[in-house]
Scaffold this motif. Structure first.
Motif, mmCIF file in Angstrom:
data_model
loop_
_atom_site.group_PDB
_atom_site.id
_atom_site.type_symbol
_atom_site.label_atom_id
_atom_site.label_comp_id
_atom_site.label_asym_id
_atom_site.label_seq_id
_atom_site.Cartn_x
_atom_site.Cartn_y
_atom_site.Cartn_z
ATOM 1 N N UNK A 71 9.427 54.527 8.547
ATOM 2 C CA UNK A 71 9.590 53.192 7.998
ATOM 3 C C UNK A 71 9.656 53.246 6.479
ATOM 4 N N UNK A 72 8.851 54.114 5.861
ATOM 5 C CA UNK A 72 8.904 54.268 4.401
ATOM 6 C C UNK A 72 10.278 54.759 3.951
ATOM 7 N N UNK A 73 10.826 55.718 4.710
ATOM 8 C CA UNK A 73 12.169 56.224 4.387
ATOM 9 C C UNK A 73 13.201 55.110 4.538
ATOM 10 N N UNK A 74 13.131 54.350 5.634
ATOM 11 C CA UNK A 74 14.073 53.254 5.858
ATOM 12 C C UNK A 74 13.982 52.215 4.740
ATOM 13 N N UNK A 75 12.748 51.903 4.334
ATOM 14 C CA UNK A 75 12.575 50.912 3.279
ATOM 15 C C UNK A 75 13.212 51.395 1.973
ATOM 16 N N UNK A 76 13.049 52.673 1.674
ATOM 17 C CA UNK A 76 13.670 53.224 0.473
ATOM 18 C C UNK A 76 15.180 53.185 0.537
ATOM 19 N N UNK A 77 15.733 53.513 1.708
ATOM 20 C CA UNK A 77 17.193 53.497 1.882
ATOM 21 C C UNK A 77 17.730 52.075 1.754
ATOM 22 N N UNK B 64 13.080 41.363 -2.118
ATOM 23 C CA UNK B 64 12.035 42.019 -1.342
ATOM 24 C C UNK B 64 12.013 41.515 0.102
ATOM 25 N N UNK B 65 12.202 40.200 0.273
ATOM 26 C CA UNK B 65 12.221 39.639 1.627
ATOM 27 C C UNK B 65 13.453 40.107 2.399
ATOM 28 N N UNK B 66 14.571 40.242 1.701
ATOM 29 C CA UNK B 66 15.785 40.745 2.355
ATOM 30 C C UNK B 66 15.576 42.183 2.821
ATOM 31 N N UNK B 67 15.036 43.018 1.940
ATOM 32 C CA UNK B 67 14.768 44.412 2.307
ATOM 33 C C UNK B 67 13.836 44.466 3.509
ATOM 34 N N UNK C 240 24.744 47.516 -3.643
ATOM 35 C CA UNK C 240 25.757 46.486 -3.384
ATOM 36 C C UNK C 240 25.591 45.301 -4.342
ATOM 37 N N UNK C 241 24.376 45.065 -4.822
ATOM 38 C CA UNK C 241 24.174 44.009 -5.813
ATOM 39 C C UNK C 241 24.872 44.368 -7.122
ATOM 40 N N UNK D 134 16.346 49.476 0.286
ATOM 41 C CA UNK D 134 16.195 48.996 -1.094
ATOM 42 C C UNK D 134 17.312 49.553 -1.976
ATOM 43 N N UNK D 135 17.618 50.843 -1.808
ATOM 44 C CA UNK D 135 18.705 51.456 -2.590
ATOM 45 C C UNK D 135 20.052 50.833 -2.237
ATOM 46 N N UNK D 136 20.235 50.541 -0.954
ATOM 47 C CA UNK D 136 21.479 49.937 -0.485
ATOM 48 C C UNK D 136 21.659 48.535 -1.071
#
Length: 214
Positions: A92-98, A184-187, A106-107, A100-102
């Motif tokens: 989950x930590x890895x997914x959250x990092x990915x 943060x809520x989107x991530x 795109x932003x 957030x980077x994504x």
């Protein structure tokens, strides 16, 4: 854009230069407005030489999109986990990092990102093939770790992960257009969507998947 000084380059370097110029130009305009003539001028080569490296303007545009996708994948690459470090929490930590980077990528490149996925390029079979290759890499980045937490890689689970990627794309594009929630809520929403989909796809592996949900 300033004209690039004319220098001799070997074929591989010249091809890479032309694609790089196209990617830079893509940040300022839609793909269909990228001019072969302007690219040739920027590279200091003739228009005819550009077509020595690419069969057509369309093929050149496909390579620009492919390179742009590679850049996105590179900037959103997950940190690696060794086999002994794989757990529900670490995944989950890895997914959250990915994610957030994504979202950040795109932003920062919203015009390019939205125009490619929702513009005229999205209707082209060759462009769609590039997009699908990118999504496959994104899916494999998730699927490779699931056996480490006791989750079997099944066709149902693979479909669920691909569906999750589509969800993340659509949710993020919608958020770019109307950011009704915080970044943060989107991530957090995007991250939590994967375990829920995975759980629905593999009820027989529920006990292992619950670690991702909690």
């Amino acid at each position: 854009m300033e004209e690039v000084k004319r220098v001799r380059l070997d074929p591989a370097m010249r091809r890479a230069q032309l694609i790089s110029l196209g990617v830079k130009m893509l940040a300022d305009r839609p793909l269909e407005q990228i001019s072969v003539e302007e690219i040739a001028d920027q590279a200091g080569v003739s228009r005819g030489l550009l077509f020595h490296y690419f069969a057509s303007k369309h093929d050149f545009h496909v390579e620009i999109v492919r390179e742009n996708s590679h850049e996105m994948l590179k900037k959103t690459a997950p940190r690696e986990l060794r086999d002994g470090d794989v757990s529900a929490d670490s995944l989950i930590d890895v997914l959250r990092g990915v994610i957030a980077s994504y979202v950040d990528y795109v932003s920062q490149n919203r015009s390019t990102y939205v125009s490619l996925l929702r513009g005229t390029a999205s209707g082209d079979p060759d462009m769609r093939a590039v997009f699908e290759e990118t999504r496959t890499v994104m899916a494999d980045r998730v699927l490779i770790y699931l056996p480490g937490i006791g989750v079997e890689r099944t066709p149902q689970l693979e479909l669920a992960v691909r569906g999750w990627i589509a969800f993340v794309e659509e949710a993020t594009i919608s958020w770019l257009r109307d950011p009704v929630i915080s970044r943060e809520d989107l991530v957090d929403m995007n991250v939590r969507a994967l375990p829920s989909l995975a759980l629905a796809s593999s009820p027989e592996q529920a006990s292992n998947l619950l670690g991702l949900v909690n």
